[in-house]
Design a protein around this motif. Structure first.
Motif, mmCIF file in Angstrom:
data_model
loop_
_atom_site.group_PDB
_atom_site.id
_atom_site.type_symbol
_atom_site.label_atom_id
_atom_site.label_comp_id
_atom_site.label_asym_id
_atom_site.label_seq_id
_atom_site.Cartn_x
_atom_site.Cartn_y
_atom_site.Cartn_z
ATOM 1 N N LEU A 100 0.761 -1.057 -0.077
ATOM 2 C CA LEU A 100 -0.058 -0.011 0.129
ATOM 3 C C LEU A 100 0.760 1.360 0.079
ATOM 4 N N GLN A 101 1.961 1.193 0.355
ATOM 5 C CA GLN A 101 2.977 2.468 0.719
ATOM 6 C C GLN A 101 4.486 2.008 0.446
ATOM 7 N N CYS A 102 5.141 2.801 -0.074
ATOM 8 C CA CYS A 102 6.630 2.582 -0.239
ATOM 9 C C CYS A 102 7.251 3.804 -0.029
ATOM 10 N N ALA A 103 8.249 3.655 0.987
ATOM 11 C CA ALA A 103 9.035 4.742 1.625
ATOM 12 C C ALA A 103 10.399 4.796 1.432
ATOM 13 N N TYR A 104 11.204 5.826 1.071
ATOM 14 C CA TYR A 104 12.620 5.750 0.727
ATOM 15 C C TYR A 104 13.282 6.967 0.682
ATOM 16 N N ASN A 105 14.470 7.253 0.883
ATOM 17 C CA ASN A 105 15.253 8.755 0.875
ATOM 18 C C ASN A 105 15.875 8.865 -0.360
ATOM 19 N N ALA A 106 15.615 9.744 -1.236
ATOM 20 C CA ALA A 106 16.163 9.924 -2.479
ATOM 21 C C ALA A 106 15.979 11.431 -3.055
ATOM 22 N N ARG A 107 16.165 11.754 -4.173
ATOM 23 C CA ARG A 107 16.389 12.946 -4.480
ATOM 24 C C ARG A 107 15.271 13.308 -5.505
ATOM 25 N N ARG A 108 14.550 14.329 -5.159
ATOM 26 C CA ARG A 108 13.464 15.121 -5.744
ATOM 27 C C ARG A 108 13.703 16.684 -5.820
ATOM 28 N N GLY A 109 14.707 17.154 -6.544
ATOM 29 C CA GLY A 109 15.335 18.438 -6.648
ATOM 30 C C GLY A 109 16.340 18.468 -5.588
ATOM 31 N N VAL A 110 16.022 18.169 -4.308
ATOM 32 C CA VAL A 110 16.782 17.866 -3.150
ATOM 33 C C VAL A 110 16.605 16.520 -2.511
ATOM 34 N N VAL A 111 17.699 16.030 -1.767
ATOM 35 C CA VAL A 111 17.455 14.736 -1.165
ATOM 36 C C VAL A 111 16.502 14.941 -0.059
#
Length: 359
Positions: A292-303
């Motif tokens: 139902l949900q996926c969470a992670y740390n990544a860059r979208r403009g900034v990290v």
């Protein structure tokens, strides 16, 4: 065979233009020696001591610095494949004469404001491989069971492992007042480890990954990716749960149970999965096995922290896939772009040359 697609997995079958060629390399850093530069010195290189790496020609003050560069060109050369250091990998090109050194790495920028923004906080613009989750023997055992549950949520291990290729396309609509700007993002997978991701506005640009090799392209031109860019693109691809599950037999895959939680009042079991620097935490429906949900740390403009919620699950060619996704970044919903006209083909034919770059 064609249906609405889930999440951000995207595709179209692309032909390759046999006339595609690499761009002409340009002189980097105003001819300064990059090895001296990362040591804090601006020393002109010599025309007689020059090599080409990626999109750039580098000059050196002496043969020793050239040898140092040649030993680790991806570390000592311009980062992000020459993209703007503030805008990030696969963005617009930076100016190889507008540079800044951070942590002994060289970045280039599209404008002075980009360079100034990067200099204020470089770390938030540089995505690093995610840490590998750790757990007890019991958590690993529970994690293996949750992997099986997640597979059942997609239709079962046999269905997932029978997925040889996936092709998808989606329209991204950016709104400004009454004006709409529409771009197309496309992805083609040949599982388990070949992927092409392309975006198109006025021209097509993107990258292909074939195992440990990679290439970038823009229009009819293509060139090899350095390994840091290949790794960045591969992490991007693996953050799709179906792609991660399809690669679960790869060396280094980790699955660690993280306890229980809730998504919009629904009971879920939490599973941290990791492979090749891409770590995500899945919220798995305790009854159906659907993610139902996926969470992670990544860059979208900034990290920062990305959370993708999946809904509207439907069966497509034997696979149960979510047809709607909603993204939040650092706790705030992402309203733009709006996604339209999702479609995909499961196990369709792949045209020759798709993974060589170019069109």
């Amino acid at each position: 065979m064609r249906r609405t697609l889930f999440g951000t997995l995207l595709f179209v079958a692309l032909a390759t233009n046999a006339a595609a060629e690499s761009p002409e390399p340009v002189l980097a850093l105003n001819g300064l020696d990059p090895i001296a530069l990362i040591d804090g010195k601006e020393v002109p290189g010599l025309e007689t001591i020059e090599i080409t790496h990626g999109l750039f020609r580098y000059r050196f003050a002496n043969p020793e610095n050239k040898a140092t560069f040649t030993a680790k060109p991806d570390d000592h050369g311009i980062q992000f494949g020459g993209a703007c250091g503030k805008m990030g990998p696969f963005s617009g090109n930076g100016n190889p004469s507008r540079f800044y050194v951070h942590d002994r790495h060289i970045y280039v920028f599209a404008s002075e404001s980009c360079r100034d923004g990067f200099k204020r906080d470089p770390v938030k613009h540089i995505e690093q491989p995610n840490p590998v989750p750790m757990g007890t023997a019991e958590q690993k055992q529970q994690g293996a069971a949750l992997v099986e549950k997640a597979l059942s949520g997609f239709g079962g291990a046999a269905r997932v492992d029978g997925l040889k290729s996936l092709k998808a396309t989606v329209k991204h609509v950016y709104k400004s007042g009454n004006t709409e700007t529409i771009g197309t993002k496309r992805v083609i997978w040949s599982f388990p480890r070949r992927v092409r991701i392309e975006e198109e506005f006025s021209t097509a640009y993107g990258f292909v990954i074939d195992g440990q090799q990679g290439a970038q392209f823009a229009g009819a031109k293509n060139w090899p990716m350095d390994m840091s860019m290949r790794d960045f693109g591969w992490r991007q691809a693996l953050r799709e749960p179906l792609a991660m599950l399809r690669n679960r037999d790869a060396k280094g895959f980790v699955a660690i149970a993280q306890g229980k939680g809730e998504v919009d009042g629904q009971s879920v079991e939490l599973l941290a999965v990791a492979l090749d620097g891409a770590t995500s935490t899945w919220s798995i429906d305790a009854k159906s096995g659907r993610i139902l949900q996926c969470a992670y740390n990544a860059r979208r403009g900034v990290v920062g922290d990305v959370v993708v919620k999946y809904s509207d699950f439907r069966e497509v060619d034997g696979l149960t896939l979510p047809h709607v996704s909603a993204i939040a970044f650092n706790g705030k919903p992402v309203a733009s772009p709006e996604v339209r006209h999702d479609s995909f083909v499961v196990n369709g034919d792949i045209k020759p040359g798709v993974f060589t770059g170019g069109k």
